[in-house]
Enzyme design. Structure first.
Site, PDB file in Angstrom:
ATOM      1  N   CYS A 126       0.845  -1.203   0.000  1.00 32.93           N
ATOM      2  CA  CYS A 126       0.000   0.000   0.000  1.00 32.93           C
ATOM      3  C   CYS A 126       0.878   1.250   0.000  1.00 32.93           C
ATOM      4  O   CYS A 126       0.665   2.182  -0.781  1.00 32.93           O
ATOM      5  CB  CYS A 126      -0.935  -0.017   1.209  1.00 32.93           C
ATOM      6  SG  CYS A 126      -2.084   1.383   1.243  1.00 32.93           S
ATOM      7  N   CYS A 213      -3.269   4.737   9.663  1.00 30.90           N
ATOM      8  CA  CYS A 213      -2.001   4.118  10.060  1.00 30.90           C
ATOM      9  C   CYS A 213      -1.245   4.951  11.097  1.00 30.90           C
ATOM     10  O   CYS A 213      -0.062   4.701  11.336  1.00 30.90           O
ATOM     11  CB  CYS A 213      -1.114   3.922   8.835  1.00 30.90           C
ATOM     12  SG  CYS A 213      -1.874   2.904   7.569  1.00 30.90           S
ATOM     13  N   CYS A 238       8.017   3.753   5.375  1.00 31.33           N
ATOM     14  CA  CYS A 238       7.123   3.506   4.245  1.00 31.33           C
ATOM     15  C   CYS A 238       7.883   3.187   2.963  1.00 31.33           C
ATOM     16  O   CYS A 238       7.295   2.747   1.995  1.00 31.33           O
ATOM     17  CB  CYS A 238       6.223   4.714   4.016  1.00 31.33           C
ATOM     18  SG  CYS A 238       7.134   6.199   3.557  1.00 31.33           S
TER      19      CYS A 238
HETATM   20  S1  SF4 Z   1       0.587   4.779   5.599  1.00 31.42           S
HETATM   21 FE1  SF4 Z   1      -0.792   5.298   3.882  1.00 31.42          FE
HETATM   22  S2  SF4 Z   1       0.193   4.406   2.150  1.00 31.42           S
HETATM   23 FE2  SF4 Z   1       1.099   3.393   3.934  1.00 31.42          FE
HETATM   24  S3  SF4 Z   1      -0.186   1.586   4.374  1.00 31.42           S
HETATM   25 FE3  SF4 Z   1      -1.096   3.261   5.513  1.00 31.42          FE
HETATM   26  S4  SF4 Z   1      -2.680   4.082   4.139  1.00 31.42           S
HETATM   27 FE4  SF4 Z   1      -1.293   2.877   2.878  1.00 31.42          FE
END
Ligand code: SF4
Length: 254
Positions: A126, A213, A238
Site C-alpha cells: 500500500c 495508520c 514507508c
Molecule cells: S501509511 Fe498510507 S500508504 Fe502506507 S499503508 Fe497506511 S494508508 Fe497505505
C-alpha cells in the site's frame, strides 16, 4: 535520447558526506540551491514539522524553490487543512502529487481498502502504491531532493547520512539537512519563525502519516510509535526515504 539528468559519483558523495557532517542545515540547503538549477531540485515534505522547517529555510534562500507533497488519498483531514494553511502562510504554491488510480485499483480489488492491517507485506505494498510510486514520478525531473529525516526520530534512522545517492529514484542526490536536530530544535525554529503547526501535534501525535495508520502516542513512547502501531519489530518506514532495517526474526515457541 541522452539523459540530461545530473549525477554525482559515489566518490563525490563520500566526500560530501564527510564535509556535511560539519555543516549546519542552512549551509546544506544552500549547497543544494547553488549546485542544482531551480527546476531540478525540490523539498519533499509530508507536512510534518521537519519538512516544513526545511521548506521555510530553503525559501529564505530561494523563494520559488519547489515544494512537493504527496496526497496518498488516506491523509487525515487535518493534513489537508494544514496544506491550505501553509499555502496561505507562505503565499505560494505547493505541488501535490497523487497515486495513479490504475495502480491502486487492482490492489484494492484484491485486498480491500484497509489491506495494511492484514500483513506487513500488504502494508508495504500500500505504501509503495500510495507513496513510493507517486514520489518516483514526481522526482522524474529532479536531480536533488531534500527531506526532513532526523537521526533522533528512531533507531532505524540513527545512522542516516546527511547526503546520499537515492538509488530507488535513479541515483539522484538526497539531502537530509536536519539529521542532527532534535524535536525541540524543530519546535524552537517553528516558534521563532511563527510557522503554523500541524494541528495533530496538539493531540499528542509526534509523527503524522495516513489517517488509518497513525495514532497519538503515550508519554514515554518513541516518536514514531504511533506509525503502523499494530506492527511489532518493523522499521516503521514507508519506503520513500531509503531507510531500511532487516526485520528482527522473532522465535515463536511451539
Ligand atoms: S501509511 Fe498510507 S500508504 Fe502506507 S499503508 Fe497506511 S494508508 Fe497505505
Amino acid at each position: 535520447m541522452v539523459s540530461q539528468r545530473r549525477r554525482l559519483s559515489a566518490a563525490s558523495i563520500g566526500r560530501l558526506q564527510q564535509r556535511f557532517e560539519t555543516l549546519d542545515a542552512a549551509e546544506m540547503i544552500g549547497w543544494a540551491i547553488q549546485e542544482f538549477p531551480r527546476s531540478r531540485r525540490a523539498v519533499v515534505t509530508s507536512l510534518q514539522a521537519e519538512g516544513v522547517v526545511i521548506a521555510d529555510m530553503a525559501m529564505e534562500l530561494d523563494p520559488s524553490i519547489r515544494v512537493i507533497t504527496i496526497d496518498t488519498g488516506r491523509l487525515p483531514e487535518e493534513t489537508l487543512t494544514y496544506l491550505e494553511t501553509l499555502r496561505a502562510h507562505w503565499d505560494r504554491p505547493i505541488e501535490v502529487v497523487y497515486p495513479e488510480p490504475a495502480d491502486l485499483q487492482p490492489f484494492v480489488a484484491s485486498h480491500g481498502v484497509n489491506a495494511f492491517y492484514a500483513s506487513v507485506d500488504l502494508r508495504k505494498q500500500c505504501c509503495n502504491l500510495r507513496k513510493v510510486l507517486p514520489l518516483r514520478r514526481a522526482l522524474g525531473d529532479v536531480d536533488c531532493w531534500l527531506a526532513g529525516l532526523r537521526r533522533s526520530h528512531s533507531p532505524a534512522r540513527a545512522a542516516v547520512p546527511p547526503v546520499h545517492l537515492d538509488t530507488d529514484n535513479g541515483g539522484i542526490v538526497k539531502l537530509n539537512p536536519l539529521i542532527a536536530w532534535s524535536a525541540a530544535d524543530v519546535r524552537a525554529y517553528m516558534a521563532e519563525r511563527g510557522l503554523p503547526m500541524h494541528p495533530l501535534y496538539a493531540q499528542r501525535y509526534t509523527s503524522i502519516g495516513c489517517a488509518p495508520c497513525t495514532r497519538a502516542v503515550e508519554p514515554g513512547e518513541d516518536e514514531r510509535a504511533g506509525r503502523w502501531w499494530w506492527e511489532a519489530d518493523t522499521d516503521k518506514e514507508c519506503g520513500i526515504n531509503g531507510v531500511r532495517q532487516p526485520l528482527r526474526i522473532v522465535e515463536i515457541a511451539s
